[in-house]
Design an enzyme around this catalytic site. Sequence first.
Site, short mmCIF file in Angstrom:
data_model
loop_
_atom_site.label_atom_id
_atom_site.label_comp_id
_atom_site.label_asym_id
_atom_site.label_seq_id
_atom_site.Cartn_x
_atom_site.Cartn_y
_atom_site.Cartn_z
CD GLU A 1 31.92 63.24 -32.32
OE1 GLU A 1 30.74 63.37 -32.68
OE2 GLU A 1 32.90 63.54 -33.01
CG HIS B 1 32.14 70.73 -30.14
ND1 HIS B 1 32.23 71.07 -31.47
CD2 HIS B 1 31.96 69.38 -30.13
CE1 HIS B 1 32.10 69.99 -32.23
NE2 HIS B 1 31.93 68.94 -31.43
CB CYS C 1 29.39 69.65 -35.03
SG CYS C 1 28.34 68.78 -33.85
CG HIS D 1 36.17 67.88 -32.90
ND1 HIS D 1 35.74 67.01 -33.88
CD2 HIS D 1 35.10 68.03 -32.07
CE1 HIS D 1 34.50 66.63 -33.65
NE2 HIS D 1 34.08 67.24 -32.56
CG HIS E 1 43.59 67.12 -21.60
ND1 HIS E 1 43.28 65.86 -21.15
CD2 HIS E 1 42.87 67.97 -20.84
CE1 HIS E 1 42.44 65.94 -20.16
NE2 HIS E 1 42.15 67.21 -19.95
CG HIS F 1 33.21 65.21 -28.39
ND1 HIS F 1 31.85 65.30 -28.23
CD2 HIS F 1 33.48 65.72 -29.61
CE1 HIS F 1 31.32 65.82 -29.31
NE2 HIS F 1 32.29 66.10 -30.17
N1 LIG Z 1 28.03 60.76 -38.50
C1 LIG Z 1 28.51 61.76 -37.73
N2 LIG Z 1 27.73 62.80 -37.41
C2 LIG Z 1 28.23 63.78 -36.62
C3 LIG Z 1 29.53 63.69 -36.11
C4 LIG Z 1 30.33 62.58 -36.49
O1 LIG Z 1 31.48 62.45 -36.09
N3 LIG Z 1 29.78 61.64 -37.29
N4 LIG Z 1 29.98 64.63 -35.27
C5 LIG Z 1 29.22 65.65 -34.86
C6 LIG Z 1 29.73 66.59 -33.81
O2 LIG Z 1 31.11 66.43 -33.57
C7 LIG Z 1 28.95 66.58 -32.46
O3 LIG Z 1 29.76 66.97 -31.39
C8 LIG Z 1 28.32 65.30 -32.06
O4 LIG Z 1 27.01 65.36 -32.42
P1 LIG Z 1 25.74 64.88 -31.56
O5 LIG Z 1 25.81 63.40 -31.33
O6 LIG Z 1 24.58 65.42 -32.30
O7 LIG Z 1 25.98 65.60 -30.17
P2 LIG Z 1 24.96 65.96 -29.02
O8 LIG Z 1 25.75 66.54 -27.92
O9 LIG Z 1 23.86 66.79 -29.55
O10 LIG Z 1 24.43 64.54 -28.59
P3 LIG Z 1 23.12 64.13 -27.80
O11 LIG Z 1 23.53 62.92 -27.03
O12 LIG Z 1 22.10 63.81 -28.86
O13 LIG Z 1 22.72 65.28 -26.94
C9 LIG Z 1 27.90 65.87 -35.45
N5 LIG Z 1 27.46 64.82 -36.29
ZN LIG Z 2 32.14 66.97 -31.89
#
Ligand SMILES: Nc1nc2c(c(=O)[nH]1)N=C([C@H](O)[C@H](O)COP(=O)(O)OP(=O)(O)OP(=O)(O)O)CN2
Ligand SMILES: [Zn+2]
Length: 139
Positions: free
Chosen positions: A129, A27, A23, A14, A71, A29
């Site tokens: 996620e 990318h 984001c 997504h 997928h 998940h």
């Molecule tokens: N409240 C939310 N914040 C964010 C969402 C969401 O769905 N709700 N989604 C994203 C992005 O999709 C992103 O892929 C996920 O963010 P994040 O957790 O920061 O991902 P990381 O890979 O950096 O996680 P770490 O475990 O901290 O490395 C963004 N925000």
């Molecule tokens: Zn994401």
Amino acid sequence: MYKIAKEFQFDACHMLDGHNGKCHNLHGHTYRLVIEVSAHLIDQGSSADMVMDFADLKQIVKKHIIDKLDHAFIYYKNNSNESKIAQLLQQMQRKIFAFPCRTTAEGMSRYIFNELKQYLPISSVTLWETPTSYCQYSE
Ligand SMILES: Nc1nc2c(c(=O)[nH]1)N=C([C@H](O)[C@H](O)COP(=O)(O)OP(=O)(O)OP(=O)(O)O)CN2
Ligand SMILES: [Zn+2]
């Protein structure tokens, strides 16, 4: 009253168009999904002393959620950039799935809850996620 839960996993890609950060890029998940249902115990038959058979829970969630999302490119149907990518993928016969909201963990959890409440006495949806980020939705 009892609560039981079953865990699932699916992969999807997504983008959060308009997100002020990384984001907004395409990318993927490996999502972890925990479906919790609450009810009294069934008192007779093959599912006696169960809230519901875990096998039935699995079949319902798989049919209505996992098989549709796994997928796939998941996108917000009202967003024009995300919809353009979806259209291109569809022309290539690739799997897509349109959400009525942004594909945040929050939006997806609520959508999944509302879909499954037609079929299950659902009490919460927990959607991971990333290994460190999740949303839990209940009503
Ligand atoms: N409240 C939310 N914040 C964010 C969402 C969401 O769905 N709700 N989604 C994203 C992005 O999709 C992103 O892929 C996920 O963010 P994040 O957790 O920061 O991902 P990381 O890979 O950096 O996680 P770490 O475990 O901290 O490395 C963004 N925000
Ligand atoms: Zn994401």
